[in-house]
Design a protein around this motif. Sequence first.
Motif, PDB file in Angstrom:
ATOM      1  N   GLN A  32    -100.013  22.094-186.309  1.00  0.00           N
ATOM      2  CA  GLN A  32     -98.479  21.610-187.114  1.00  0.00           C
ATOM      3  C   GLN A  32     -98.124  22.315-188.184  1.00  0.00           C
ATOM      4  OE1 GLN A  32     -98.106  17.539-188.995  1.00  0.00           O
ATOM      5  NE2 GLN A  32    -100.227  16.688-187.497  1.00  0.00           N
ATOM      6  N   LEU A  33     -98.312  23.201-188.858  1.00  0.00           N
ATOM      7  CA  LEU A  33     -97.545  24.515-189.374  1.00  0.00           C
ATOM      8  C   LEU A  33     -97.115  25.122-188.733  1.00  0.00           C
ATOM      9  CD1 LEU A  33     -97.017  25.106-192.572  1.00  0.00           C
ATOM     10  CD2 LEU A  33     -99.684  26.120-192.838  1.00  0.00           C
ATOM     11  N   PHE A  34     -97.978  26.091-187.483  1.00  0.00           N
ATOM     12  CA  PHE A  34     -97.347  26.894-186.966  1.00  0.00           C
ATOM     13  C   PHE A  34     -96.543  26.607-186.274  1.00  0.00           C
ATOM     14  CE2 PHE A  34     -97.165  28.667-182.760  1.00  0.00           C
ATOM     15  CZ  PHE A  34     -97.439  30.100-183.273  1.00  0.00           C
ATOM     16  N   LEU A  35     -95.844  25.266-185.822  1.00  0.00           N
ATOM     17  CA  LEU A  35     -95.071  24.457-185.013  1.00  0.00           C
ATOM     18  C   LEU A  35     -93.881  24.804-186.014  1.00  0.00           C
ATOM     19  CD1 LEU A  35     -94.151  23.843-182.662  1.00  0.00           C
ATOM     20  CD2 LEU A  35     -94.677  21.446-183.212  1.00  0.00           C
ATOM     21  N   SER A  36     -94.570  24.205-187.793  1.00  0.00           N
ATOM     22  CA  SER A  36     -93.230  23.950-188.147  1.00  0.00           C
ATOM     23  C   SER A  36     -92.492  25.645-188.372  1.00  0.00           C
ATOM     24  CB  SER A  36     -93.683  23.316-189.530  1.00  0.00           C
ATOM     25  OG  SER A  36     -93.987  24.550-190.354  1.00  0.00           O
ATOM     26  N   LEU A  37     -93.317  26.387-188.215  1.00  0.00           N
ATOM     27  CA  LEU A  37     -93.261  28.132-188.834  1.00  0.00           C
ATOM     28  C   LEU A  37     -92.383  28.155-187.640  1.00  0.00           C
ATOM     29  CD1 LEU A  37     -95.889  29.543-190.568  1.00  0.00           C
ATOM     30  CD2 LEU A  37     -94.057  28.319-191.475  1.00  0.00           C
ATOM     31  N   VAL A  38     -92.457  27.988-185.987  1.00  0.00           N
ATOM     32  CA  VAL A  38     -91.668  28.565-185.186  1.00  0.00           C
ATOM     33  C   VAL A  38     -90.206  27.519-184.801  1.00  0.00           C
ATOM     34  CG1 VAL A  38     -91.851  28.576-182.612  1.00  0.00           C
ATOM     35  CG2 VAL A  38     -93.777  28.879-184.189  1.00  0.00           C
ATOM     36  N   LEU A  39     -90.824  26.641-185.059  1.00  0.00           N
ATOM     37  CA  LEU A  39     -89.059  25.693-185.193  1.00  0.00           C
ATOM     38  C   LEU A  39     -87.751  26.057-186.067  1.00  0.00           C
ATOM     39  CD1 LEU A  39     -90.218  21.825-184.552  1.00  0.00           C
ATOM     40  CD2 LEU A  39     -89.263  23.456-182.714  1.00  0.00           C
ATOM     41  N   LEU A  40     -88.788  26.855-187.596  1.00  0.00           N
ATOM     42  CA  LEU A  40     -88.199  26.997-188.738  1.00  0.00           C
ATOM     43  C   LEU A  40     -87.396  29.086-188.450  1.00  0.00           C
ATOM     44  CD1 LEU A  40     -86.631  26.801-191.433  1.00  0.00           C
ATOM     45  CD2 LEU A  40     -88.974  28.034-192.253  1.00  0.00           C
ATOM     46  N   LEU A  41     -87.814  29.358-187.593  1.00  0.00           N
ATOM     47  CA  LEU A  41     -87.469  30.683-187.250  1.00  0.00           C
ATOM     48  C   LEU A  41     -86.445  30.205-185.900  1.00  0.00           C
ATOM     49  CD1 LEU A  41     -86.948  33.625-187.085  1.00  0.00           C
ATOM     50  CD2 LEU A  41     -89.367  33.776-185.520  1.00  0.00           C
ATOM     51  N   ILE A  42     -86.366  29.120-185.321  1.00  0.00           N
ATOM     52  CA  ILE A  42     -85.335  28.833-184.388  1.00  0.00           C
ATOM     53  C   ILE A  42     -84.060  28.574-185.134  1.00  0.00           C
ATOM     54  CG2 ILE A  42     -85.688  27.351-181.920  1.00  0.00           C
ATOM     55  CD1 ILE A  42     -87.895  27.650-181.266  1.00  0.00           C
ATOM     56  N   TYR A  43     -84.498  27.027-185.754  1.00  0.00           N
ATOM     57  CA  TYR A  43     -82.648  27.351-186.631  1.00  0.00           C
ATOM     58  C   TYR A  43     -82.836  27.701-186.896  1.00  0.00           C
ATOM     59  CZ  TYR A  43     -80.854  24.268-189.789  1.00  0.00           C
ATOM     60  OH  TYR A  43     -79.942  23.622-190.347  1.00  0.00           O
ATOM     61  N   LEU A  44     -82.834  28.593-187.771  1.00  0.00           N
ATOM     62  CA  LEU A  44     -82.309  29.409-188.692  1.00  0.00           C
ATOM     63  C   LEU A  44     -81.982  30.261-187.523  1.00  0.00           C
ATOM     64  CD1 LEU A  44     -84.786  30.669-191.392  1.00  0.00           C
ATOM     65  CD2 LEU A  44     -82.537  29.587-191.809  1.00  0.00           C
ATOM     66  N   THR A  45     -82.184  31.363-186.059  1.00  0.00           N
ATOM     67  CA  THR A  45     -81.812  32.296-185.582  1.00  0.00           C
ATOM     68  C   THR A  45     -80.325  31.453-184.782  1.00  0.00           C
ATOM     69  OG1 THR A  45     -83.508  33.041-184.609  1.00  0.00           O
ATOM     70  CG2 THR A  45     -81.879  33.103-182.871  1.00  0.00           C
ATOM     71  N   THR A  46     -80.770  29.832-185.025  1.00  0.00           N
ATOM     72  CA  THR A  46     -79.655  28.870-184.023  1.00  0.00           C
ATOM     73  C   THR A  46     -78.438  28.856-185.373  1.00  0.00           C
ATOM     74  OG1 THR A  46     -81.121  27.560-183.280  1.00  0.00           O
ATOM     75  CG2 THR A  46     -78.873  26.602-183.526  1.00  0.00           C
ATOM     76  N   VAL A  47     -78.732  28.685-185.997  1.00  0.00           N
ATOM     77  CA  VAL A  47     -77.373  28.578-187.419  1.00  0.00           C
ATOM     78  C   VAL A  47     -76.665  29.374-187.063  1.00  0.00           C
ATOM     79  CG1 VAL A  47     -76.907  28.167-189.601  1.00  0.00           C
ATOM     80  CG2 VAL A  47     -78.187  26.386-188.988  1.00  0.00           C
ATOM     81  N   MET A  48     -77.327  30.706-187.519  1.00  0.00           N
ATOM     82  CA  MET A  48     -76.658  31.922-187.686  1.00  0.00           C
ATOM     83  C   MET A  48     -76.312  32.646-186.095  1.00  0.00           C
ATOM     84  SD  MET A  48     -79.602  34.467-189.677  1.00  0.00           S
ATOM     85  CE  MET A  48     -79.255  35.919-189.980  1.00  0.00           C
ATOM     86  N   GLY A  49     -76.340  32.086-185.469  1.00  0.00           N
ATOM     87  CA  GLY A  49     -75.516  32.948-183.757  1.00  0.00           C
ATOM     88  C   GLY A  49     -74.642  32.338-183.743  1.00  0.00           C
ATOM     89  N   ASN A  50     -74.931  30.505-184.291  1.00  0.00           N
ATOM     90  CA  ASN A  50     -73.667  29.963-183.291  1.00  0.00           C
ATOM     91  C   ASN A  50     -72.501  30.145-185.132  1.00  0.00           C
ATOM     92  OD1 ASN A  50     -73.858  28.356-181.575  1.00  0.00           O
ATOM     93  ND2 ASN A  50     -75.937  27.507-182.810  1.00  0.00           N
ATOM     94  N   ALA A  51     -73.905  30.348-186.575  1.00  0.00           N
ATOM     95  CA  ALA A  51     -71.673  30.744-187.327  1.00  0.00           C
ATOM     96  C   ALA A  51     -71.620  32.128-187.208  1.00  0.00           C
ATOM     97  CB  ALA A  51     -72.771  30.990-188.339  1.00  0.00           C
ATOM     98  N   THR A  52     -71.600  32.770-186.551  1.00  0.00           N
ATOM     99  CA  THR A  52     -71.572  34.152-186.026  1.00  0.00           C
ATOM    100  C   THR A  52     -70.793  34.190-185.005  1.00  0.00           C
ATOM    101  OG1 THR A  52     -73.377  35.874-186.748  1.00  0.00           O
ATOM    102  CG2 THR A  52     -72.129  36.722-185.096  1.00  0.00           C
TER     103      THR A  52
END
Length: 320
Positions: A32-52
Amino acid sequence: REELKFSMGPENETAVTEFILEGFSGLDQRLQLFLSLVLLLIYLTTVMGNATIIFLVCVDHRLQTPMYFFISNLAFLEIWFTSSISIKLFVILGSGRRTISLSSCFVQSYFYFAMGCTEFILLVVMSFDRYIAICQPLRYAAIMKPQLCIHLVVAAWVLGITLWSYRLVLLYKLTFCGSNKIHHFFCDNSPLFRLSCSDTSLLWKIDSVLSSFVILGSLCLTLAFYMGILFCILHLPSASGRKKAFTTCSSHLTTLAVAYGSCIALYVCPTEDISLETNGMIALLNTVLYPFLNPFIYSLRNKTVILALNKAITRATIQL
């Protein structure tokens, strides 16, 4: 461990005041902790990509066209859509805090469906824009005027927000007095309705009809425009032009398959035999994976966007 919280109703009944989201609770804690880190990385990439994308469309005149106007609106929507689900999911997987208040649960459910509906309408608008650009290029500027583009985007947002406004009204009229465990990682309609002590038959019918209408209706329109595009591509004289157009359309259709496929499986043709984990994985496709893919599919692979990004980076470097 989470404790059940109840309050005494006026008729001496126990009423649920918060829910426990049980999604992915069967996984090992380290997983669960590993999955949360992966999802956090995906989320930050998503937000940064769309904001860009939003930033580049605002500052670069080469991207101030109808196509990128629609894409920037889609990017803005994706940030809110994925945030409404992902942030709570990080908390669930990372800290184990699975409780959510009734009001927060209802608002999350409303935003999920309202933003999803708005997105499907925007996808139809974007496919219409591409159809006009490819099949009627000489009339494109005359048809896709700024005023029409603004009206189409406003209509998408207004329809998405108002069509699902009934959900908040009806949800607040429901009473919950039994189990407070939602077998999902967010407040989806099916697991939420099953916990209510009230009659949810009307809400089930409205949700089913409206979901099917939005999903299947927008899918048919989008596919109709893309079929027209493909038909025009086949008549292009240049082989390289056909190859480029086919590559672009195939990538668009791949992301559409993820979005529509997951939504059809969850809301148009749901099955009772599907497990909690499988249902959760399908839901992750349209709440996490699809918003992550969009910036790369629609914009960040485009040469014009890359040039605009390099120009912005160069300008920022010189100023520093």
